[in-house]
Design a protein around this motif. Structure first.
Motif, short mmCIF file in Angstrom:
data_model
loop_
_atom_site.label_atom_id
_atom_site.label_comp_id
_atom_site.label_asym_id
_atom_site.label_seq_id
_atom_site.Cartn_x
_atom_site.Cartn_y
_atom_site.Cartn_z
N CYS A 1 48.05 28.81 22.61
CA CYS A 1 46.79 28.12 22.92
C CYS A 1 47.04 26.74 23.51
O CYS A 1 46.33 26.31 24.42
CB CYS A 1 45.94 27.98 21.66
SG CYS A 1 45.55 29.56 20.86
N ASP B 1 46.37 23.74 22.54
CA ASP B 1 45.20 22.85 22.50
C ASP B 1 45.66 21.49 21.98
O ASP B 1 46.32 21.43 20.93
CB ASP B 1 44.15 23.47 21.57
CG ASP B 1 42.77 22.88 21.77
OD1 ASP B 1 42.57 22.17 22.77
OD2 ASP B 1 41.90 23.13 20.91
N ASN C 1 46.25 31.19 26.36
CA ASN C 1 45.02 31.81 25.87
C ASN C 1 43.80 31.18 26.54
O ASN C 1 43.69 29.96 26.64
CB ASN C 1 44.90 31.63 24.36
CG ASN C 1 45.83 32.51 23.58
OD1 ASN C 1 47.02 32.20 23.46
ND2 ASN C 1 45.32 33.61 23.04
N ASP D 1 39.72 30.20 26.85
CA ASP D 1 38.80 29.61 25.88
C ASP D 1 38.18 30.67 24.99
O ASP D 1 38.06 30.49 23.77
CB ASP D 1 37.69 28.83 26.61
CG ASP D 1 38.22 27.59 27.32
OD1 ASP D 1 39.37 27.20 27.05
OD2 ASP D 1 37.48 27.02 28.14
N SER E 1 39.32 33.66 24.16
CA SER E 1 40.26 34.25 23.20
C SER E 1 40.56 33.27 22.06
O SER E 1 40.74 33.68 20.91
CB SER E 1 41.55 34.67 23.91
OG SER E 1 42.30 33.55 24.34
N ILE E 2 40.59 31.98 22.36
CA ILE E 2 40.82 30.98 21.30
C ILE E 2 39.64 30.96 20.34
O ILE E 2 39.82 30.86 19.11
CB ILE E 2 41.05 29.58 21.92
CG1 ILE E 2 42.39 29.56 22.65
CG2 ILE E 2 41.02 28.51 20.83
CD1 ILE E 2 42.69 28.25 23.34
N ARG E 3 38.44 31.05 20.86
CA ARG E 3 37.27 31.07 19.98
C ARG E 3 37.30 32.27 19.04
O ARG E 3 36.92 32.17 17.87
CB ARG E 3 35.98 31.05 20.81
CG ARG E 3 35.58 29.64 21.26
CD ARG E 3 34.21 29.62 21.88
NE ARG E 3 34.25 29.99 23.28
CZ ARG E 3 34.42 29.13 24.28
NH1 ARG E 3 34.58 27.85 24.02
NH2 ARG E 3 34.43 29.53 25.53
N LYS F 1 40.33 31.27 16.56
CA LYS F 1 40.29 30.07 15.75
C LYS F 1 38.89 29.59 15.40
O LYS F 1 38.73 28.58 14.70
CB LYS F 1 41.04 28.94 16.48
CG LYS F 1 42.52 29.22 16.68
CD LYS F 1 43.20 28.08 17.42
CE LYS F 1 44.69 28.35 17.60
NZ LYS F 1 45.43 28.25 16.31
N ARG G 1 36.74 25.60 18.52
CA ARG G 1 37.95 25.46 19.32
C ARG G 1 37.79 26.28 20.60
O ARG G 1 37.04 27.24 20.63
CB ARG G 1 39.18 25.95 18.53
CG ARG G 1 39.44 25.15 17.26
CD ARG G 1 40.10 23.82 17.53
NE ARG G 1 41.43 23.97 18.09
CZ ARG G 1 42.54 24.14 17.38
NH1 ARG G 1 42.48 24.19 16.06
NH2 ARG G 1 43.72 24.25 17.98
N PRO G 2 38.46 25.90 21.70
CA PRO G 2 39.42 24.82 21.81
C PRO G 2 38.74 23.46 22.00
O PRO G 2 37.57 23.39 22.38
CB PRO G 2 40.21 25.20 23.07
CG PRO G 2 39.17 25.86 23.93
CD PRO G 2 38.32 26.65 22.97
N GLN H 1 40.18 25.56 29.19
CA GLN H 1 41.36 26.24 29.71
C GLN H 1 41.85 25.67 31.04
O GLN H 1 43.06 25.61 31.29
CB GLN H 1 41.11 27.74 29.85
CG GLN H 1 40.08 28.14 30.90
CD GLN H 1 39.71 29.60 30.81
OE1 GLN H 1 39.48 30.12 29.73
NE2 GLN H 1 39.66 30.27 31.95
#
Length: 494
Positions: free
Chosen positions: A360, A362, A387, A389, A391-393, A396, A400-401, A405
């Protein structure tokens, strides 16, 4: 234009099949020098040192398409003569489909001979037929187009007023395109454009648009008036009006006009630039670019070819070189998945070792940088899968993020240790690893080898997994907690 969009489009051109219909001819170039005047008459004598014979007319559209890697089929009528047979052979040598090329004993195959000295064209000699083809030939061509049209993503019509594109044939081509949902893109000629009515797009130059619209183009207002009139009167989806050294203007059916200034550094020869615009607009529409994207790319291509002497073509590399002038190094490192897969395949053929890691990233910190530097030292190229945005959400949570991206990608691409970066949207990088096939797969030391996604895949073709320890105490979570501890109770930053 977005470089990744252009790279992705160029990588897919080989899948596009284009049907070119129009006036085929030979372009002959005689190159020499002039150092004396003829004793027979007050004219310069040209001592010829080099000869060049090329496909001309609709053949130059074919040259452009073939240089870019497109699959091409051509339909037209040649004279049943030596030049006609030579032209067919030149097409066959380029692997162009010529089932639609008919031979007529009643016609002379067009040959245009240009004499050049000191890179200047001094004289042109034309040998050709200009009478309309017979009704029988017209019917045979129309029947062929109808039978094969569904095999193509675009129909390109190159009209040089040599008699092949009769009014009846043009109406049939446009009707076939509309019926089968295939874009019909036409480079028009003559004073009456009504024969092109209903086409998807026309690409006239300023003089042609002025003649056809009966509107004197003397300034921007009259240019807009002429372009709008033609686009509406001819029921076009769009019209691209080329303006030589001033660039081009796109007139879409829906939306405002778009002026595109010339991309040329120097203009040496505008011959053939219209063919390049026709080819690129057609490929753009076939490759699912928007009208504006296709026009911008055609403008770049035209700017390249007018900087060359004689009708010319443009390559992938030349287009990307021009696009790259507008971007910093970070943009050049960020690649589309398909494009990057092709690049890495060539790198592997050179014996270079590709290292891959993902994450990620971040709030980039020193732990990230040290990790990436160590990964880079394991091989010749380091590819980072970043990753998205979304996929990060999913991984996580919705908060996040912290950094989107695009910003994360450019920050990371600025690091010398990263050679290429690609954003992926899946929850794991497995599909990306399958596409890129790295030799070494790297993850942090907090993983066990068995827990690394893609381990079995990479090892199946002789690769390996490497684990690298992160710098202790350095993480995005720790940074967030530290910020909250220092400023959370105070209600914000001082």
């Amino acid at each position: 234009m977005d470089r990744q969009l252009v790279e992705r489009f160029l990588s897919r051109i080989r899948q596009i099949r284009a049907l070119v219909i129009g006036d085929l001819m030979l372009d002959e170039y005689l190159w020499g020098k002039t150092e004396r005047i003829s004793p027979e008459a007050p004219v310069q004598v040209v001592d010829i040192s080099r000869e060049d014979l090329r496909l001309g007319g609709a053949g130059n559209v074919i040259n452009n398409l073939m240089t870019l890697g497109c699959q091409v089929h051509v339909a037209g009528v040649l004279g049943d003569d030596a030049d006609g047979r030579l032209l067919r052979r030149l097409l066959e040598e380029k692997s162009v489909g010529i089932q639609g090329v008919l031979m007529s004993p009643d016609r002379t195959t067009s040959r245009k001979t240009r004499i050049l000295a000191s890179n200047q064209q001094m004289l042109r000699i034309d040998r050709e037929s200009q009478n309309p083809i017979s009704p029988e030939m017209e019917a045979r061509l129309a029947d062929h187009v109808r039978r094969v049209a569904e095999d193509f993503q675009v129909i390109l019509v190159s009209d040089y007023l040599k008699g092949v594109l009769t009014e009846g044939l043009l109406k049939e081509i446009v009707a076939i395109g509309r019926e089968k949902g295939i874009p019909v893109v036409i480079d028009p000629k003559g004073s009456d454009f009504r024969k092109y009515r209903g086409a998807t797009l026309l690409t006239p130059n300023r003089k042609e648009a002025q003649t056809a619209s009966h509107i004197a183009i003397v300034d921007e207002a009259s240019l807009l008036q002429a372009g709008r009139f033609l686009a509406e009167a001819l029921d076009l989806e769009a019209l691209v009006l080329t303006r030589s050294e001033e660039g081009m203007t796109l007139f879409p059916r829906d939306g405002e006009e778009i002026h595109l200034p010339t991309e040329a550094r120097e203009v040496y020869d505008v011959s053939g630039a219209g063919d390049t615009v026709l080819a690129m607009m057609g490929l753009g529409l076939a490759g699912e670019l928007s009208l504006e994207e296709a026009a911008r790319l055609a403008n770049v291509a035209a700017g390249i070819v007018v900087g060359k002497v004689g009708t010319s073509t443009v390559s992938h590399g030349e287009i990307l070189e021009v696009i790259g002038r507008r971007h910093q190094d970070t943009d050049l490192k960020i690649k589309d998945r398909e494009v990057l897969a092709g690049i890495l395949e060539m790198e592997r053929e050179k014996g270079r070792t590709v290292v891959f890691t993902n994450g990620c990233f971040d709030l980039l910190h020193v732990g990230h940088v040290k990790y990436l530097q160590k990964a880079r030292r394991l091989g010749d190229l380091l590819v980072l899968g970043l990753n998205s945005d979304e996929s990060i959400r999913r991984l996580k949570g919705p908060r996040r993020p912290l950094i989107n991206q695009d910003e994360r990608a450019h920050i990371l691409a600025a690091l010398d240790c990263i050679d290429y970066l690609v954003v992926f949207d899946e929850d794991t990088p497995l599909e990306l690893i399958e596409a890129l096939r790295p030799k070494i797969l790297v993850k942090g030391g907090d993983y066990s080898p068995e827990g690394v996604v893609g381990k079995d895949l990479v090892e199946s073709y002789g690769g390996r997994v490497e684990l690298i320890q992160f710098v202790d105490g350095k993480s995005t979570t720790n940074i967030i907690e530290k910020i909250l501890q220092h400023y959370g109770e105070e209600g914000g930053l001082p």
